[in-house]
Design a protein around this motif. Structure first.
Motif, PDB file in Angstrom:
ATOM      1  N   THR A   1       3.815  -2.464  -2.916  1.00 49.28           N
ATOM      2  CA  THR A   1       3.226  -1.138  -2.689  1.00 49.28           C
ATOM      3  C   THR A   1       3.480  -0.241  -3.898  1.00 49.28           C
ATOM      4  N   LEU A   2       2.439   0.454  -4.337  1.00 47.81           N
ATOM      5  CA  LEU A   2       2.564   1.389  -5.463  1.00 47.81           C
ATOM      6  C   LEU A   2       1.943   2.726  -5.087  1.00 47.81           C
ATOM      7  N   ILE A   3       2.531   3.783  -5.617  1.00 47.44           N
ATOM      8  CA  ILE A   3       1.915   5.102  -5.475  1.00 47.44           C
ATOM      9  C   ILE A   3       1.379   5.518  -6.840  1.00 47.44           C
ATOM     10  N   TYR A   4       0.100   5.890  -6.835  1.00 46.28           N
ATOM     11  CA  TYR A   4      -0.563   6.266  -8.076  1.00 46.28           C
ATOM     12  C   TYR A   4      -0.622   7.786  -8.270  1.00 46.28           C
ATOM     13  N   GLY A   5      -0.565   8.478  -7.178  1.00 49.98           N
ATOM     14  CA  GLY A   5      -0.672   9.938  -7.272  1.00 49.98           C
ATOM     15  C   GLY A   5      -0.666  10.492  -5.863  1.00 49.98           C
ATOM     16  N   LEU A   6      -0.949  11.768  -5.770  1.00 46.89           N
ATOM     17  CA  LEU A   6      -0.902  12.455  -4.476  1.00 46.89           C
ATOM     18  C   LEU A   6      -1.667  11.692  -3.390  1.00 46.89           C
ATOM     19  N   GLY A   7      -0.927  11.132  -2.442  1.00 42.40           N
ATOM     20  CA  GLY A   7      -1.555  10.473  -1.295  1.00 42.40           C
ATOM     21  C   GLY A   7      -2.255   9.166  -1.622  1.00 42.40           C
ATOM     22  N   ASP A   8      -2.073   8.652  -2.817  1.00 50.02           N
ATOM     23  CA  ASP A   8      -2.804   7.449  -3.254  1.00 50.02           C
ATOM     24  C   ASP A   8      -1.872   6.233  -3.261  1.00 50.02           C
ATOM     25  N   VAL A   9      -1.843   5.532  -2.126  1.00 50.10           N
ATOM     26  CA  VAL A   9      -0.980   4.360  -1.948  1.00 50.10           C
ATOM     27  C   VAL A   9      -1.833   3.099  -2.042  1.00 50.10           C
TER      28      VAL A   9
ATOM     29  N   GLY B   1       0.080   3.631   7.052  1.00 45.97           N
ATOM     30  CA  GLY B   1       1.457   3.916   7.418  1.00 45.97           C
ATOM     31  C   GLY B   1       1.955   5.200   6.766  1.00 45.97           C
ATOM     32  N   TYR B   2       1.671   5.357   5.475  1.00 49.01           N
ATOM     33  CA  TYR B   2       2.066   6.597   4.794  1.00 49.01           C
ATOM     34  C   TYR B   2       1.359   7.801   5.404  1.00 49.01           C
ATOM     35  N   ARG B   3       0.081   7.643   5.682  1.00 46.79           N
ATOM     36  CA  ARG B   3      -0.674   8.757   6.265  1.00 46.79           C
ATOM     37  C   ARG B   3      -0.056   9.169   7.604  1.00 46.79           C
ATOM     38  N   ALA B   4       0.306   8.182   8.409  1.00 47.93           N
ATOM     39  CA  ALA B   4       0.846   8.469   9.743  1.00 47.93           C
ATOM     40  C   ALA B   4       2.188   9.200   9.634  1.00 47.93           C
ATOM     41  N   MET B   5       3.019   8.776   8.677  1.00 47.27           N
ATOM     42  CA  MET B   5       4.310   9.462   8.538  1.00 47.27           C
ATOM     43  C   MET B   5       4.120  10.850   7.963  1.00 47.27           C
ATOM     44  N   ASP B   6       3.197  10.969   7.009  1.00 46.91           N
ATOM     45  CA  ASP B   6       2.960  12.265   6.391  1.00 46.91           C
ATOM     46  C   ASP B   6       2.425  13.262   7.417  1.00 46.91           C
TER      47      ASP B   6
END
Lengths: 342, 342
Positions: free
Chosen positions: B4-12, B326-331
């Protein structure tokens, strides 16, 4: 009677003021035998701008002159110590020894001043401490330090968690810093590094137990302390200054997972506490206005039996007529701490 | 392998990355069995602006796949827990249990990421903990909390000084806050006030031992906590959020002479610490990056024998393909904590 007032920047005057009188049945009025100038007084000396002058002084030894109807433990003629707070001695905070948090207490210097001929102390039974010596005892200057500077230095050492074998840095060579050194020594510290640059003071610090003296400040001072401590700093740092550079220095010399105990009244409200300062290295920040009244009984015996001589911090004695000169001398760092015999 | 990588704001994104390999003789490579998303990951999710994407994840249970020549205590096939740091286990800090201060340690998530198929862990012998259960054990989610959130909540309670009969406020109803509640309960706290407004979470907080829940925030929340504590606040405050309003709230609900223990990574560097906040009331500020590796052995038995079930913080399980969701749900606070089976 006469008392000391500050009118503005560097403007100290001794003037006639109304005699203090019993206002509440738990009050006592005491005639001042000994008082002194505190490093904390210099903050007012530098910054007082209110149009009303400020009564000065919050450390007193005196003789009880009058007591309210409900005062039970004291009588006229008793020689007593007045630390800078009054407290009820019965609330949950007082019972825990946290006297400056007393639910019914406060600072008598908010309405009176110890650098004068007499002073009114509220809640006298639990705010004045009878001294088991005569009014001419040579121990009086040492006992007077229990009113603030010794208890404040001790508070730093207690809150810092000094114990047998501790390694400690003390920042500041004023009376509180030097008595923090003495307190750390009494609590068993093995290494006590005193950061200060005034030779006569740091020499006294060595007498009180400092094992090392670092005269350098800022980054240079931090490097020097780290050289003395395997590159890691000390687990405990006692900060007895109150200015931001001292705070930053404290973070610099604190070992990771260590504790900084502040007793120098902060001349700032905001300070670094985040990941780059305290949080990232699990450094604890503690301390505050010292519970000096709570320490009097604990610290007095070693003064009475001659084990310690905290009164060595006084290096000049004046009368009321010389107050302005006394403030000037302390402000110029020519005097470490000035004793007043009004 | 995929990670898993994050590229920027909300971009997983989940992408192919090189397989981890042994780089040093003390390394181990483990195949990830379970990982999860941390509240701390959301800070990167909100703020990552570097042109290089960031590998994510720092909580892992896995199977040892390869070991360096100097790894003695682990062998291929062992089921192990990887807390978020590596450490040598021998320096003065590690011996004191202060593992995040290890002189030779660090964060393996700085160069690798647990939200993927495999991960390299340095100093494997002292950084991985063999689990005495099978790879299909129902206890694995609870054991995974030892990699960060449970140890972090426990760190707050330990640094706050929670003991038999303590009164404690916990600020924050995220996984760390809820496990700070559990930790305070384990250490004997008598009153545990949980400040949080998400009902499902505060209900879980009650399961973990919260005696009171305060949904109000800010000044209103402070008033409510004081109403529950004789007007005085609690001696201990565990701050598990990391934002300035939580810090201010902590000062508001802390009793004079009390302790605020922070474990929410501060999203600020400067904060009030002066006479009007900490100093004037002798409030201690402590906490920091939790020594989770130092708590694993202490906390594991109660999980193994079923006394506690910290794995209840996981309320959703996903595969690698669902990381963005998953990130969206936690956020969005729809999920408390998301479990990953890659």
């Amino acid at each position: 009677m006469r008392a000391t007032l500050i009118y503005g920047l560097g403007d100290v005057r001794v003037e006639d003021v109304p005699d203090p009188v019993i206002e509440s049945p738990t009050d006592a009025v005491i005639r001042v035998v000994l008082s002194c100038i505190c490093g904390g007084d210099l903050h007012s000396y530098h910054s007082w701008t209110d149009s009303n002058p400020k009564r000065m002084g919050h450390e007193v030894i005196g003789v009880v002159e009058d007591t309210g109807a409900d005062v039970r433990r004291l009588k006229k003629g008793d020689l007593v110590l007045a630390p800078f707070t009054y407290q009820d001695g019965t609330c949950s905070f007082c019972r825990a020894g946290h006297t400056t948090s007393c639910l019914h207490g406060g600072y008598w210097s908010r309405f009176d001043g110890g650098q004068g001929e007499a002073v009114r102390i509220p809640l006298a039974d639990t705010s004045l401490f009878r001294l088991p010596v005569g009014g001419d005892s040579e121990l009086l200057p040492s006992l007077l330090t229990l009113a603030d500077v010794y208890g404040t230095g001790f508070h730093a050492a207690v809150k810092g968690g000094v114990t047998e074998g501790s390694r400690v840095t003390v920042i500041g060579d004023g009376a509180v810093g030097l008595l923090a050194v003495l307190s750390a020594q009494q609590l068993g510290a093995e290494q006590i590094i005193l950061m200060g640059r005034h030779c006569a003071r740091t020499d006294l610090g060595r007498t009180f137990g400092a094992t090392d003296v670092v005269a350098e400040r800022g980054a240079e001072g931090v490097t020097r302390v780290r050289e003395l401590t395997d590159g890691l700093g000390t687990e405990i740092v006692l900060e007895a200054v109150g200015h931001m550079p001292a705070y930053e220095q404290a973070i610099g010399v604190a070992r990771s997972d260590g504790t900084i105990a502040r007793v120098g009244v902060p001349q700032y409200e905001q300070a670094p506490v985040g990941n780059a300062s305290l949080f990232g290295r699990n450094i604890t920040l503690t301390g505050g206005v010292a519970h000096v009244a709570g320490y009097v009984e604990r610290l007095m015996p070693a003064i009475l039996d001659g084990t310690v001589n905290p009164g060595l911090v006084f290096d000049r004695t004046i009368g009321l007529d010389e107050m302005a000169a006394g403030y000037r001398a302390m402000d110029a760092r020519e005097s470490l701490k000035v004793l007043l015999r009004p």
